[in-house]
Design an enzyme around this catalytic site. Structure first.
Site, short mmCIF file in Angstrom:
data_model
loop_
_atom_site.label_atom_id
_atom_site.label_comp_id
_atom_site.label_asym_id
_atom_site.label_seq_id
_atom_site.Cartn_x
_atom_site.Cartn_y
_atom_site.Cartn_z
N CYS A 196 45.45 37.50 27.58
CA CYS A 196 46.85 37.11 27.70
C CYS A 196 47.67 37.77 26.59
O CYS A 196 47.14 38.29 25.63
CB CYS A 196 46.98 35.59 27.59
SG CYS A 196 45.91 34.70 28.75
N ARG A 251 49.06 42.82 29.59
CA ARG A 251 47.93 42.00 29.16
C ARG A 251 47.67 40.83 30.09
O ARG A 251 46.66 40.12 29.94
CB ARG A 251 48.16 41.49 27.74
CG ARG A 251 48.32 42.57 26.70
CD ARG A 251 48.51 41.98 25.33
NE ARG A 251 47.33 41.25 24.91
CZ ARG A 251 46.31 41.77 24.24
NH1 ARG A 251 46.33 43.05 23.90
NH2 ARG A 251 45.27 41.04 23.89
N TRP A 271 46.77 35.86 31.83
CA TRP A 271 45.72 36.31 32.75
C TRP A 271 44.75 35.15 32.86
O TRP A 271 44.09 34.78 31.90
CB TRP A 271 45.03 37.56 32.19
CG TRP A 271 44.04 38.17 33.13
CD1 TRP A 271 44.28 39.08 34.11
CD2 TRP A 271 42.62 37.93 33.16
NE1 TRP A 271 43.11 39.42 34.75
CE2 TRP A 271 42.08 38.73 34.18
CE3 TRP A 271 41.75 37.13 32.41
CZ2 TRP A 271 40.72 38.74 34.49
CZ3 TRP A 271 40.41 37.13 32.72
CH2 TRP A 271 39.90 37.93 33.75
N ASN A 284 45.49 33.00 23.58
CA ASN A 284 44.76 34.11 24.20
C ASN A 284 43.30 33.93 23.81
O ASN A 284 42.97 33.93 22.63
CB ASN A 284 45.30 35.45 23.71
CG ASN A 284 44.47 36.63 24.19
OD1 ASN A 284 43.82 36.56 25.23
ND2 ASN A 284 44.50 37.72 23.44
N GLY A 285 42.41 33.75 24.78
CA GLY A 285 41.00 33.57 24.50
C GLY A 285 40.38 32.53 25.40
O GLY A 285 40.96 32.12 26.40
N GLU A 320 33.96 57.66 37.02
CA GLU A 320 35.31 57.35 36.54
C GLU A 320 36.34 57.53 37.65
O GLU A 320 37.27 56.73 37.77
CB GLU A 320 35.64 58.24 35.34
CG GLU A 320 37.05 58.07 34.78
CD GLU A 320 37.36 56.70 34.23
OE1 GLU A 320 38.54 56.45 33.93
OE2 GLU A 320 36.43 55.86 34.11
N LYS A 334 38.82 54.53 38.98
CA LYS A 334 40.29 54.63 39.00
C LYS A 334 40.83 54.27 40.38
O LYS A 334 41.84 53.57 40.51
CB LYS A 334 40.73 56.04 38.61
CG LYS A 334 40.61 56.34 37.14
CD LYS A 334 41.61 55.53 36.34
CE LYS A 334 41.15 55.32 34.92
NZ LYS A 334 40.11 54.32 34.73
N GLU A 394 40.53 50.49 40.91
CA GLU A 394 41.38 49.68 40.03
C GLU A 394 42.80 49.55 40.53
O GLU A 394 43.39 48.46 40.46
CB GLU A 394 41.43 50.31 38.63
CG GLU A 394 40.21 50.08 37.78
CD GLU A 394 40.37 50.72 36.40
OE1 GLU A 394 40.11 50.03 35.41
OE2 GLU A 394 40.76 51.89 36.34
N HIS A 420 19.47 59.61 49.17
CA HIS A 420 18.48 58.57 48.95
C HIS A 420 19.04 57.20 49.31
O HIS A 420 18.75 56.21 48.64
CB HIS A 420 17.99 58.60 47.50
CG HIS A 420 17.24 59.84 47.15
ND1 HIS A 420 15.94 60.07 47.53
CD2 HIS A 420 17.63 60.94 46.47
CE1 HIS A 420 15.55 61.25 47.09
NE2 HIS A 420 16.56 61.81 46.45
N LYS A 451 44.86 44.73 30.58
CA LYS A 451 44.52 45.92 29.81
C LYS A 451 43.31 45.72 28.90
O LYS A 451 42.40 46.52 28.88
CB LYS A 451 45.74 46.35 28.97
CG LYS A 451 45.51 47.61 28.14
CD LYS A 451 45.26 48.82 29.01
CE LYS A 451 45.09 50.08 28.21
NZ LYS A 451 44.69 51.21 29.06
#
Length: 632
Positions: free
Chosen positions: A2, A27, A74, A100-101, A502, A506, A509, A525, A627
């Protein structure tokens, strides 16, 4: 994950809080709220949704409200609705908290408080903090607890009972927190506290801004103190004091915030992510600046200079990271083994912390994180230190928790990264790992001439990225032709296998398209069963020792009806013959294979960006993501 912001000064707090929350919205953006103090009361406004929704329910700023706290959430405990939004009031209505936590023992504490007659309104763990502080702040409970803790000196607590109640509550909490706390009985006092979540106090001209990120501070001041774990700050109109939550005074030095307001503005770009993709040439040049010694064919990494002899003698490297940084670490693994001949392993930090890793004498652990606040990465650092390893950090944010927890480290120096999907931090992480691998290689395995050749090629990477960025419109057309497909594959070999991972990340996301990254040889395979007519398959088919093999993989996909998107080397005379009429080609400038990841990732960043925009998604605020993952 957050964002919290608080203000104490001479100005009206509400507009400053809203502005700060907008800068912290990356955030978290499930809900938002503010608490403002004035006239001996706390006024709270909060709602589900984004900051714009909060602005829609705010009253005009009230005169005299020059102290306030704000939050953008968040969600962890409790769904994102108005009741669960922060700030949270305690049961007496005197204490307001933003957090935040995660509080790990909140269930136990909640049950105890309920047995004491305390009522709860939300499903959050944060309300436990507010009510715990409120419980200890209440006069009778304070006296009872003070007698237990401090004996007959408890009478001295009356003047500072707000601060004492916060300390007493935090001593009972297990978990992580970045907190801003106010009490209506103390209209000129703001308390902040930190453990495992970032918290910074900006110190201006008779005003103070407490925030989880410097982005909320830089418009007002560039001077700040960075709280360490288990520290708290009490701010008043005439100054501030810092101490531990166990009431031990701590001296803090003012630090200069290393980026400017201009760096966090959009600067004419539609999104922060696009801006940061296009910043990569300049960002890498800054990252390299002062670190390449062409006269002596050496790399200078001042942050770890005193550990280079130990690194040169090391028997084993462990790279630990999460998400995009993990993919950069995989590139680093290949680099260290190729250039320095050091056995290297790459570990997910989230797994490393929970297993029983073998760390022998001579093992060096390198922790990689853009924010330097990733909870899993921090826990991996602590575990490695407990087992006696030398632990180095590669981070972007100066003064971050990883930077402070590691023995030494290297900063990326690429400026703030606001977009939730990391771009310039990835290329910089790979660049730093490349510089370190070249220098260790020069000391251990390769000659000066070979090191000089690598340094010369490496120095050209920023200009080559600039040339790739000129294809943005072409890549947008490719995205447009394929965004109706909900399943993609990304395939690469060697150094470009981590880039395939990566690229898939992307796309997932920000466009919400399911994508999978694989080593190209592994396709047959099992995953080849997924390929159906028209399915996009992205190949990284650049020049290198496995080029012919990947051409064979392309043929296998074409034979099954897949639509090919190829990232190839400029001037490749063979690749076009391997493509069909509806397939797509993106080119990059020629470079040695070990340096290609900094180039091949750029088209994949642009491909994901354009796909997300064309599908109508908010690129900078993708759903369910934030983030900096500061909670487990």
């Amino acid at each position: 994950m957050c964002g919290i912001v608080a203000y104490l000064g001479k100005k009206s707090a509400q507009p400053i809080l809203i502005e700060g929350l907008k800068r912290l919205e990356y955030r978290g953006y499930d809900s938002a709220g503010v608490a403002l103090l004035g006239g001996g009361a706390i006024r709270i406004k909060k709602t589900s949704g984004r900051i714009s929704a909060l602005e829609g329910i705010l009253d005009e700023p009230a005169g005299g409200e020059s102290l306030g706290i704000g939050h953008t959430r968040w969600a962890t405990h409790g769904e994102p609705n108005t009741v669960n939004a922060h700030p949270h009031l305690d049961y007496t209505g005197k204490i307001a908290v933003v957090h935040n936590g995660i509080i790990e023992n909140y269930t136990t504490l909640k049950t105890w408080l309920q047995n004491e007659g305390v009522e709860f309104a939300s499903e959050t763990d944060t309300e436990v903090i507010a009510n715990l502080i409120g419980y200890f702040y209440a006069e009778g409970n304070q006296d009872r607890e003070a007698k237990k803790s401090y004996g007959q000196s408890y009478g001295l607590l009356t003047e500072n009972k707000f601060e004492w109640a916060v300390q007493r509550a935090l001593q009972k909490i297990h978990g992580t927190f970045g907190l801003a706390i106010v009490c209506c009985d103390f209209p000129d006092a703001l308390i902040g506290a930190k453990k495992g979540s970032p918290l910074i106090l900006g110190v201006g001209d008779n005003e103070y801004i407490l925030a989880s990120d410097a982005a909320a501070i830089v418009e007002h001041t560039t001077q700040a103190i960075y709280l360490a774990d288990n520290e708290m700050v009490t701010v008043r109109a005439d100054g501030f004091g810092t101490k531990t939550i166990d009431n031990v005074t701590v001296a803090k030095d003012l630090k200069q915030i290393e980026f400017s307001l201009e760096q966090i503005e959009l600067g004419g770009f539609q999104h922060h992510m696009l801006k940061e993709i296009f910043e990569q040439p300049k960002a890498l040049s800054t990252c390299m600046g002062g670190r390449i010694d062409r006269r002596n064919n050496r790399i200078k990494l001042g942050g770890i200079a005193s550990y280079l002899r130990e690194l040169t003698r090391t028997k084993r490297l462990i790279l630990t990271a999460c998400g995009t940084a993990f993919h950069a670490s995989l590139v680093g693994e290949f680099l260290f083994e190729l250039l320095a001949r050091i056995p290297t392993e790459t570990e997910y930090a989230s797994e490393f912390r929970y297993r029983n890793p073998i760390i022998e004498d001579g093992t060096v652990v390198v922790s990689i994180s853009q924010s330097g606040e990733t909870a899993d990465t921090l826990a991996a650092v602590e575990q490695a230190k407990e087992r006696g390893a030398t632990v180095l950090g590669i981070v972007n944010v100066v003064g971050s928790s990883v930077a402070r927890a590691t023995d030494a480290g290297i900063y990326l120096h690429v400026g703030p990264e606001i977009g939730v999907a990391s771009t310039k931090a990835f290329t910089a992480q790979v660049a730093v790992l490349t510089m370190l691998a070249i220098e260790l290689g020069r000391r251990r395995h390769i000659g000066s001439n070979e090191a000089d050749k690598h340094i010369n090629e490496f120095s050209q990477i920023p200009d080559k990225i600039s040339r790739i960025l000129q294809q943005s419109d072409h890549i947008k057309e490719i995205a447009s032709a394929n965004i109706d497909r909900d399943n993609w594959l990304f395939l690469g070999r060697g150094f470009n296998y981590p880039v395939a991972l990566e690229g898939a990340l992307k796309l997932k996301e920000i466009s919400y398209i399911h994508a999978e990254g694989l080593p190209a040889a592994e396709m047959k395979h099992g995953p080849i069963a997924l390929i159906v007519d028209g399915m996009p398959v992205v190949f990284i088919a650049t020049s290198g020792p496995q080029y012919d093999k990947i051409l064979g993989n392309i043929a296998e996909v074409r034979a099954r009806g897949g639509k090919i998107i190829v990232v190839a080397t400029e001037g490749d005379k063979h690749i076009k013959s391997a493509l069909g009429r509806t397939d797509h080609l993106i080119t990059i400038p020629d470079a040695p294979e070990l340096l290609q990841p900094m180039l091949t990732v750029v088209p994949l960043q642009l491909l994901a960006y354009h796909a997300a925009v064309l599908r109508g998604h908010d690129v900078d605020k993708p759903r369910n993501l934030a983030k900096s993952v500061t909670v487990e």
